[in-house]
Scaffold this active site. Structure first.
Site, mmCIF file in Angstrom:
data_model
loop_
_atom_site.group_PDB
_atom_site.id
_atom_site.type_symbol
_atom_site.label_atom_id
_atom_site.label_comp_id
_atom_site.label_asym_id
_atom_site.label_seq_id
_atom_site.Cartn_x
_atom_site.Cartn_y
_atom_site.Cartn_z
ATOM 1 C CE LYS A 1 -24.918 -42.992 44.121
ATOM 2 N NZ LYS A 1 -26.014 -42.096 43.670
ATOM 3 C CB THR B 1 -34.953 -47.975 45.417
ATOM 4 O OG1 THR B 1 -35.128 -48.533 44.101
ATOM 5 C CG2 THR B 1 -34.915 -49.111 46.430
ATOM 6 N N GLY C 1 -35.584 -42.422 43.439
ATOM 7 C CA GLY C 1 -35.073 -41.169 43.972
ATOM 8 C C GLY C 1 -34.035 -41.290 45.072
ATOM 9 C CB THR C 2 -32.126 -44.119 46.568
ATOM 10 O OG1 THR C 2 -31.782 -44.698 45.302
ATOM 11 C CG2 THR C 2 -33.266 -44.898 47.178
ATOM 12 N N GLY C 3 -30.773 -41.806 44.842
ATOM 13 C CA GLY C 3 -29.560 -41.047 44.527
ATOM 14 C C GLY C 3 -29.750 -39.558 44.714
ATOM 15 C CB CYS C 4 -32.568 -37.294 43.832
ATOM 16 S SG CYS C 4 -32.738 -37.735 42.101
#
Length: 265
Positions: free
Chosen positions: A173, A204, A206-209
């Site tokens: 990412k 932002t 929790g964007t990766g989760c």
């Protein structure tokens, strides 16, 4: 109905971890299941406490899930204990789990390591090789390949190096780069770029989760890896653009934005 399992920690404020995963899976109209590896006391301003589950209890949760409602995909988030990682890998192999997405949460946004040496070694040598795709951000990719990444060319070199030890795909990412928000999927020796717009939002959390769970949902639907990543990125972009503004720090995404749109149509 497709079933998706998330193995991760609980975020009591609902923005990341198990809670973000369940919301994402539900928004994709799938059945969500969870095996909780830790409880956290956190909110949009930070993490204030962590209480890990025992490896034995994590194993019991996984046995209950796999022997009754077998998941079509599995997403694995932050696991900070080497023994819990070993248990997870043992169960994935025992039950021949499929469509495994690993979000290797190892380094914070500020660049601080989140895992001790034993846990880091277990993630790299045991958990990541069990995945069909891993979704590191730039600092995590740097930890995996031992290279500094500050350009898109560096992302490609890192992805190629990381892939040498992996049977699955790598999605690096690019949000940490200053000039782009593009992501790179490296799969079967092929580099595929996903051009993304940088959304000006402080919220932002929790964007990766959310992204990794959305990929798992698309894989559960039988889509290709490339299409699964493309669809997942579109979902996260929409959740960011929805402009939810909660909390005093970096707030959560609007995981239900699609439901809200459908309700108005």
């Amino acid at each position: 109905m497709k079933k998706v399992l998330t193995i991760a920690g609980s975020d009591c404020s609902g923005g990341a971890g198990i809670q973000a995963d369940i919301k994402t899976i539900t928004a994709h109209k799938m059945y969500a299941m969870s095996a909780i590896t830790a409880l956290t006391a956190q909110n949009t301003t930070g993490v204030y406490g962590v209480q890990e589950a025992s490896p034995e209890f994590v194993a019991q949760q996984l046995d209950c899930i796999f022997t009754d409602i077998f998941p079509d995909a599995v997403k694995i988030g932050m696991v900070s204990n080497a023994r819990i990682i070993e248990v997870i890998v043992e169960k994935l192999k025992k039950y021949n789990a499929r469509n495994i997405v690993v979000d290797p949460v190892m380094v914070s946004t500020s660049g601080c390591r989140l895992l001790n040496d034993d846990a880091m070694e277990a993630v790299i040598n045991k958990l990541i090789p069990a995945a069909d795709i891993i979704t590191p951000n730039i600092p995590e990719a740097e930890a995996l390949c031992g290279m500094k990444i500050d350009t898109t060319g560096g992302m490609e070199a890192a992805a190629e190096k990381i892939s040498e030890a992996l049977p699955g795909s790598v999605l690096i990412k690019g949000g940490h780069l200053s000039h782009t928000a593009d992501d790179l999927l490296y799969s079967k020796g092929k580099a595929i770029w996903f051009r993304g717009e940088r959304i000006n939002s402080p919220n932002t959390h929790g964007t990766g989760c959310t992204l990794s769970s959305a990929i798992a949902c698309n894989l559960a639907n039988g889509l290709t890896m490339e299409q699964s990543v493309k669809n997942a990125k579109a979902y996260v972009t929409g959740a960011l653009k929805a402009g939810l503004n909660l909390g005093q720090g970096s707030g959560p995404l609007d995981h239900c934005y699609r439901i809200n749109i459908e309700g108005k149509s």
